[in-house]
Design a protein around this motif. Structure first.
Motif, PDB file in Angstrom:
ATOM      1  N   ARG A 248     -53.414  29.710  43.824  1.00 25.36           N
ATOM      2  CA  ARG A 248     -52.682  30.971  43.891  1.00 25.36           C
ATOM      3  C   ARG A 248     -53.603  32.111  44.323  1.00 25.36           C
ATOM      4  O   ARG A 248     -53.229  32.981  45.106  1.00 25.36           O
ATOM      5  N   ALA A 253     -49.441  28.708  47.605  1.00 26.64           N
ATOM      6  CA  ALA A 253     -48.646  28.318  46.431  1.00 26.64           C
ATOM      7  C   ALA A 253     -48.961  26.872  46.073  1.00 26.64           C
ATOM      8  O   ALA A 253     -49.018  26.018  46.965  1.00 26.64           O
ATOM      9  N   VAL A 376     -46.868  30.246  51.060  1.00 27.71           N
ATOM     10  CA  VAL A 376     -45.919  30.740  50.054  1.00 27.71           C
ATOM     11  C   VAL A 376     -44.474  30.734  50.566  1.00 27.71           C
ATOM     12  O   VAL A 376     -43.543  30.667  49.781  1.00 27.71           O
TER      13      VAL A 376
END
Lengths: 504, 61
Positions: A248, A253, A376
């Motif tokens: 992160r 992600a 992400v």
């Protein structure tokens, strides 16, 4: 041709060209603080020696004083505070599959004054990559980028979508190599999970215009909020929560997947690797509390014997082995996937073969988790993408005898811009091509469901992966070749049901 | 799906005739059946979304 000046004794730190005799260890001996390496030679050195021999390495260009971004960060964070004095520089070794001499290499540098691009192209053709040698006893293998071993076996297909192009500067020349960075854990700053995250980020971060973190930065970000095992320096390993936090912090992600049987795990691994998303695999050894992490960078597929899944076949059933960066071993190491019984359950296991000279039997691990650093904007999981793929594969396979038992399902994530570029070569009608390129709105990444039959693609389905479920997200269906009229009508009807475009 | 279905659809998608509605209903039903057929595979694959305490506590060294 200009007469090349020889390296004078006064030129400390000048490049040297040496023949490669099959032993990488021979080039490490004069590295500061590696004096006792011979008696404690790391297995990575033996692995790389063999790997370079198999690549056909003939010559080594040695950069004796090389400042490496990753190692300098390690020094700043850890080694500079030791009692011993650790140099802040490394040595970098470049490998070529052509016989080069000192004179020959110097001549090429001089000739580059005339036609630099021609010299760069010629050297790039024989360039095999580089190894950064750190002045760390027992942990000398720093950032290493080597090309993929190009063996050919008619029974198998090898995929390495997780590699990327690196531009390497040597003697003022720019060389290129395709590979993925590997390094040995130093056990001071980095452990296996950090090097696995680091390797994976080398592929994904540049694609997302993100900075690739150093191992030291991963160490710090992983332990910023969560401590699972006490101190972080020297590194004592990471828990899965920390792996997720480190990913992160990079700006990616962490897609986390629990193992759910060999069939499903093959599907998950292949979907992500096929997308160019290297997977961090958490492994455990039965009977031990500590696990190990590797980075999955490639796949080995059988060319035949795809297993039936209902009325269609699944490409993932042909996944025979994976290629991993194992920091205890080396880059692109083969690991066999198999089923192993443990506590009355059939679990997915990996068998990692060590080189003969390491004198270690093949090692078996159970797969404990897969953590994939993804952009992400890729919100849909591989399993959900495959869910949509299975609906459509089954639907097409049931449409008639021409496709029953012959449709092969493959799924992956792809940048929409890359798909659009490829689509120019699909042979679509003018209307279909123009609609796809100018009217269909695509997410930055699309989920691609590719159905093929008899070895050629027949239907692509594009999925918006900013959604979570495929039934909300189908954007377009594209007939890649001439399809039976009734199937065209059916697919058009399905596409309309999803408010998606149908193109051919 | 048969040839007459094709001609109905090909005649014009914008015309929502009774025949074309029937064709669409048949397509929807065929797709529903395909979805239902793969449901157990889908559920099996979704087990990958379930994390265990043991898995999360593994320390990677």
């Amino acid at each position: 041709m200009a007469v090349a000046p020889s390296a004078s004794e006064g030129q400390r730190g000048a490049l040297r060209v040496l023949p490669y005799g099959g032993d990488l260890g021979a080039f490490l001996g004069d590295t500061p603080r590696l004096a006792y390496l011979e008696s404690e030679r790391p297995c990575q050195v033996a692995y790389l020696s063999t790997y370079l021999t198999e690549l056909g390495c003939q010559s080594v260009v040695e950069e004796p004083r090389y400042i490496d971004r990753d190692y300098v960060d390690d020094v700043a964070l850890y080694y500079s505070r030791s009692l011993r004095t650790y140099p802040n520089y490394c040595k970098r070794l470049h490998f070529f599959c052509e016989p080069l001499s000192d004179e020959e290499f110097r001549s090429r540098i001089c000739a580059a004054a005339g036609d630099r691009q021609a010299i760069e192209s010629a050297l790039t053709r024989t360039y095999l990559g580089f190894v950064v040698v750190r002045p760390l006893p027992a942990h000398p293998i720093g950032r290493t980028v080597l090309s993929v071993h190009a063996t050919s076996d008619p029974e198998f297909k090898r995929l390495f979508p997780c590699t990327r192009a690196y531009v390497v500067h040597l003697a003022g020349l720019s060389l290129e190599i395709a590979g993925l960075a590997f390094q040995q854990q130093d056990q001071g700053v980095s452990a296996c999970a950090m090097t696995a995250i680091w390797s994976a980020s080398h592929r994904i971060a540049p694609q997302e215009d993100l900075r690739v973190p150093t191992a030291a930065e991963i160490n710090q970000s992983a332990s910023r909020y969560i401590m699972t095992s006490g101190r972080t320096l020297p590194s004592d390993g990471l828990g899965l929560h920390q792996v997720c936090e480190a990913i992160r912090a990079i700006g990616l992600a962490p897609a986390m997947i629990a193992p759910s049987g060999l069939k499903n795990d093959r599907r998950q691994i292949l979907t992500y690797v096929r997308s160019g998303f290297p997977a961090v695999l958490a492994l455990r050894n039965p009977g031990r509390t500590e696990g190990h992490a590797v980075c999955c960078v490639g796949a080995k597929l059988r060319n035949a014997d795809l297993a039936d899944t209902l009325s269609f076949k699944d490409i993932a059933s042909s996944l025979d082995a994976i290629y991993i960066h194992d920091d205890r071993l080396g880059p692109y190491a083969a690991a066999q996937l198999f089923e192993k019984e443990h506590d009355g359950q059939l679990l997915t296991a990996l068998r990692i073969k060590w080189p003969d000279h390491c004198q270690a039997p093949p090692e078996e691990f159970l797969l404990s988790a897969m953590i994939v650093p993804v952009p992400v904007k890729v919100r849909m999981s591989g399993a959900r993408l495959r869910e949509g793929g299975m609906w459509i594969a089954e639907f097409v396979a049931r449409s008639g005898d021409e496709f029953k038992g012959k449709v092969v399902l493959d799924t992956w994530f792809e940048k929409a811009t890359d798909y659009r570029t490829r689509a120019f070569g699909f042979g679509l009608s003018d209307e279909g091509l123009c609609t796809l390129q100018s009217a269909v709105k695509l997410s930055r990444y699309v989920g691609l469901i590719e159905l093929s039959a008899n070895g050629t693609p027949c239907v692509d389905v594009l999925v918006d992966v900013t959604e979570i479920k495929p039934n909300m997200a189908i954007l377009a269906m594209i007939a890649r070749r001439s399809l039976p009229g009734d199937l065209v009508v059916s697919l058009r009807g399905v596409a309309e049901g999803f408010s998606a475009a149908f193109l051919q | 799906m048969n040839d007459s279905d094709i001609s109905v659809i090909a005649a014009g998608d914008t015309v929502q005739s009774e025949e074309s509605k029937q064709v669409r209903a048949r397509i929807e039903e065929a797709f529903r059946q395909a979805r239902e057929a793969v449901q157990s595979e889908v559920q099996d694959e979704r087990r990958g979304e379930l994390f265990t305490f043991e898995m999360m506590n593994l320390r990677l060294v």
